[in-house]
Design a protein around this motif. Structure first.
Motif, PDB file in Angstrom:
ATOM      1  N   VAL A 110      59.985   0.110  66.885  1.00 33.27           N
ATOM      2  CA  VAL A 110      59.300   1.330  67.327  1.00 33.27           C
ATOM      3  C   VAL A 110      58.497   1.937  66.178  1.00 33.27           C
ATOM      4  O   VAL A 110      57.428   2.526  66.400  1.00 33.27           O
ATOM      5  N   ARG A 111      58.970   1.774  64.954  1.00 35.67           N
ATOM      6  CA  ARG A 111      58.183   2.208  63.799  1.00 35.67           C
ATOM      7  C   ARG A 111      56.850   1.450  63.766  1.00 35.67           C
ATOM      8  O   ARG A 111      55.771   2.046  63.593  1.00 35.67           O
ATOM      9  N   ASP A 112      56.945   0.125  63.901  1.00 34.86           N
ATOM     10  CA  ASP A 112      55.741  -0.700  63.842  1.00 34.86           C
ATOM     11  C   ASP A 112      54.807  -0.406  65.018  1.00 34.86           C
ATOM     12  O   ASP A 112      53.587  -0.350  64.853  1.00 34.86           O
ATOM     13  N   GLY A 113      55.392  -0.243  66.217  1.00 34.34           N
ATOM     14  CA  GLY A 113      54.577   0.057  67.388  1.00 34.34           C
ATOM     15  C   GLY A 113      53.856   1.385  67.248  1.00 34.34           C
ATOM     16  O   GLY A 113      52.660   1.503  67.559  1.00 34.34           O
ATOM     17  N   ALA A 114      54.567   2.406  66.766  1.00 34.68           N
ATOM     18  CA  ALA A 114      53.951   3.717  66.565  1.00 34.68           C
ATOM     19  C   ALA A 114      52.863   3.644  65.500  1.00 34.68           C
ATOM     20  O   ALA A 114      51.820   4.301  65.617  1.00 34.68           O
ATOM     21  N   ALA A 115      53.083   2.833  64.462  1.00 32.35           N
ATOM     22  CA  ALA A 115      52.075   2.677  63.409  1.00 32.35           C
ATOM     23  C   ALA A 115      50.821   1.989  63.957  1.00 32.35           C
ATOM     24  O   ALA A 115      49.690   2.380  63.621  1.00 32.35           O
ATOM     25  N   ARG A 116      51.006   0.983  64.804  1.00 30.07           N
ATOM     26  CA  ARG A 116      49.844   0.295  65.385  1.00 30.07           C
ATOM     27  C   ARG A 116      49.053   1.237  66.284  1.00 30.07           C
ATOM     28  O   ARG A 116      47.821   1.246  66.267  1.00 30.07           O
ATOM     29  N   LEU A 117      49.769   2.031  67.071  1.00 34.99           N
ATOM     30  CA  LEU A 117      49.081   2.966  67.947  1.00 34.99           C
ATOM     31  C   LEU A 117      48.389   4.058  67.129  1.00 34.99           C
ATOM     32  O   LEU A 117      47.274   4.481  67.452  1.00 34.99           O
ATOM     33  N   SER A 118      49.017   4.490  66.050  1.00 33.28           N
ATOM     34  CA  SER A 118      48.392   5.473  65.166  1.00 33.28           C
ATOM     35  C   SER A 118      47.085   4.924  64.597  1.00 33.28           C
ATOM     36  O   SER A 118      46.075   5.636  64.514  1.00 33.28           O
ATOM     37  N   ALA A 119      47.108   3.644  64.214  1.00 28.55           N
ATOM     38  CA  ALA A 119      45.895   3.021  63.681  1.00 28.55           C
ATOM     39  C   ALA A 119      44.784   3.019  64.720  1.00 28.55           C
ATOM     40  O   ALA A 119      43.609   3.264  64.404  1.00 28.55           O
ATOM     41  N   ARG A 120      45.136   2.773  65.971  1.00 27.18           N
ATOM     42  CA  ARG A 120      44.135   2.780  67.041  1.00 27.18           C
ATOM     43  C   ARG A 120      43.602   4.178  67.313  1.00 27.18           C
ATOM     44  O   ARG A 120      42.510   4.342  67.860  1.00 27.18           O
ATOM     45  N   MET A 121      44.394   5.199  66.939  1.00 28.23           N
ATOM     46  CA  MET A 121      43.952   6.578  67.100  1.00 28.23           C
ATOM     47  C   MET A 121      43.208   7.080  65.864  1.00 28.23           C
ATOM     48  O   MET A 121      42.865   8.252  65.775  1.00 28.23           O
ATOM     49  N   GLY A 122      42.983   6.177  64.895  1.00 28.26           N
ATOM     50  CA  GLY A 122      42.176   6.519  63.731  1.00 28.26           C
ATOM     51  C   GLY A 122      42.947   6.887  62.494  1.00 28.26           C
ATOM     52  O   GLY A 122      42.344   7.269  61.475  1.00 28.26           O
ATOM     53  N   TYR A 123      44.274   6.782  62.522  1.00 27.92           N
ATOM     54  CA  TYR A 123      45.064   7.145  61.344  1.00 27.92           C
ATOM     55  C   TYR A 123      44.950   6.039  60.304  1.00 27.92           C
ATOM     56  O   TYR A 123      45.246   4.875  60.596  1.00 27.92           O
ATOM     57  N   PRO A 124      44.545   6.353  59.079  1.00 29.83           N
ATOM     58  CA  PRO A 124      44.387   5.296  58.064  1.00 29.83           C
ATOM     59  C   PRO A 124      45.736   4.721  57.650  1.00 29.83           C
ATOM     60  O   PRO A 124      46.670   5.477  57.358  1.00 29.83           O
ATOM     61  N   GLN A 125      45.829   3.415  57.668  1.00 33.43           N
ATOM     62  CA  GLN A 125      47.085   2.753  57.302  1.00 33.43           C
ATOM     63  C   GLN A 125      47.190   2.635  55.796  1.00 33.43           C
ATOM     64  O   GLN A 125      46.253   2.215  55.118  1.00 33.43           O
ATOM     65  N   GLN A 126      48.346   3.024  55.283  1.00 34.50           N
ATOM     66  CA  GLN A 126      48.570   2.964  53.853  1.00 34.50           C
ATOM     67  C   GLN A 126      49.353   1.698  53.519  1.00 34.50           C
ATOM     68  O   GLN A 126      50.211   1.255  54.268  1.00 34.50           O
ATOM     69  N   SER A 127      49.069   1.122  52.396  1.00 37.71           N
ATOM     70  CA  SER A 127      49.801  -0.071  51.964  1.00 37.71           C
ATOM     71  C   SER A 127      51.214   0.314  51.605  1.00 37.71           C
ATOM     72  O   SER A 127      51.471   1.387  51.060  1.00 37.71           O
ATOM     73  N   ARG A 128      52.138  -0.587  51.923  1.00 37.88           N
ATOM     74  CA  ARG A 128      53.554  -0.286  51.678  1.00 37.88           C
ATOM     75  C   ARG A 128      53.990  -0.872  50.362  1.00 37.88           C
ATOM     76  O   ARG A 128      53.496  -1.869  49.935  1.00 37.88           O
TER      77      ARG A 128
END
Length: 256
Positions: free
Chosen positions: A238-256
């Motif tokens: 669910v963490r990964d799914g929420a992160a993918r959806l956030s990316a589609r909503m324009g949230y910039p993904q940060q490197s881990r």
């Protein structure tokens, strides 16, 4: 200040009753809203005339929602990129875990479910799009409440006593505040039988381009399938799914 029109408010109150019941009689509407019979009759006649309600065939005093409400809902959903993108991502998450996956938003002190992909198991969660539940009793709701600023959270909690859905629901505001601090730190929330004693859920927040939490995604399963191993897997899922959806909503993904 513009005046609120009482007749319009009462008509909307009638329509909102159908969020919880697919069919209602005139008498049930009258009793649930504590309105005079004549007032209810006039409002129902008007809503039927405009097709927002239809009379159930063969049952002249029974009513159900009409097509224009579906059309309005579809028009609203069609303008929400969140709903469109969430449908795709929830299907991807559900394909991995084969459990119910939801996306919900906060509306006052409640959550409203926008998207659901169900499990194929015979024993599964009973829920649906449009369902409204007290936010503090759900995993998605606790994620969303934890994202609020202090003043906004105070405003939500000041609306009244926190209702409990099960004996495990958190009904004390101070205890809830402490719990939300942990949720905020962890980035995920768990519903351990707080909305349904037979179910467990884990949820994570969905962010938009500005970084604001605008929704939450959850994986829900019956307690019989909620093993420690599954809990760990579904939390990461669910963490990964929420992160993918956030990316589609324009949230910039940060490197881990």
């Amino acid at each position: 200040m513009p005046r609120v029109v009482p007749a319009v408010s009462r008509a909307l109150d009638i329509l909102e009753l159908f969020l919880h019941r697919p069919q209602l009689s005139a008498r049930e509407v009258m009793e649930r809203l504590d309105l005079p019979r004549t007032t209810v009759h006039e409002l129902l006649v008007t809503l039927v005339e405009r097709s927002y309600l239809i009379v159930v065939p063969g049952q002249p005093v029974q009513y159900r929602l009409g097509l224009p409400l579906f059309q309005l809902g579809a028009a609203f959903a069609g303008r929400l990129d969140l709903v469109h993108e969430a449908q795709n991502v929830t299907r991807e998450v559900a394909a991995v875990c084969n459990e119910a996956v939801h996306v919900a938003v906060l509306d006052g002190a409640d959550v409203v479910y926008l998207v659901k992909v169900d499990s194929t198991h015979p024993v599964r969660m009973v829920s649906g799009v449009g369902l409204r539940l007290p936010a503090h009793c759900t995993a998605v709701g606790k994620v969303l409440l934890s994202s609020l600023g202090r003043a906004a959270l105070d405003d939500v909690l000041a609306k009244g006593v926190l209702p409990g859905m099960t004996p495990d629901s958190i009904t004390d505001p101070d205890r809830l505040r402490e719990h939300l601090e942990r949720v905020r730190a962890d980035g995920v929330a768990v519903d351990v039988g707080e909305s349904d004693g037979a179910m467990r859920c884990v949820a994570a927040g969905i962010r938009d381009h500005s970084g604001a939490v605008i929704a939450a995604m959850s994986v829900s399963a019956p307690i019989i399938r909620w093993t420690p191993e599954a809990h760990g897997e579904w939390t990461q899922l669910v963490r990964d799914g929420a992160a993918r959806l956030s990316a589609r909503m324009g949230y910039p993904q940060q490197s881990r």
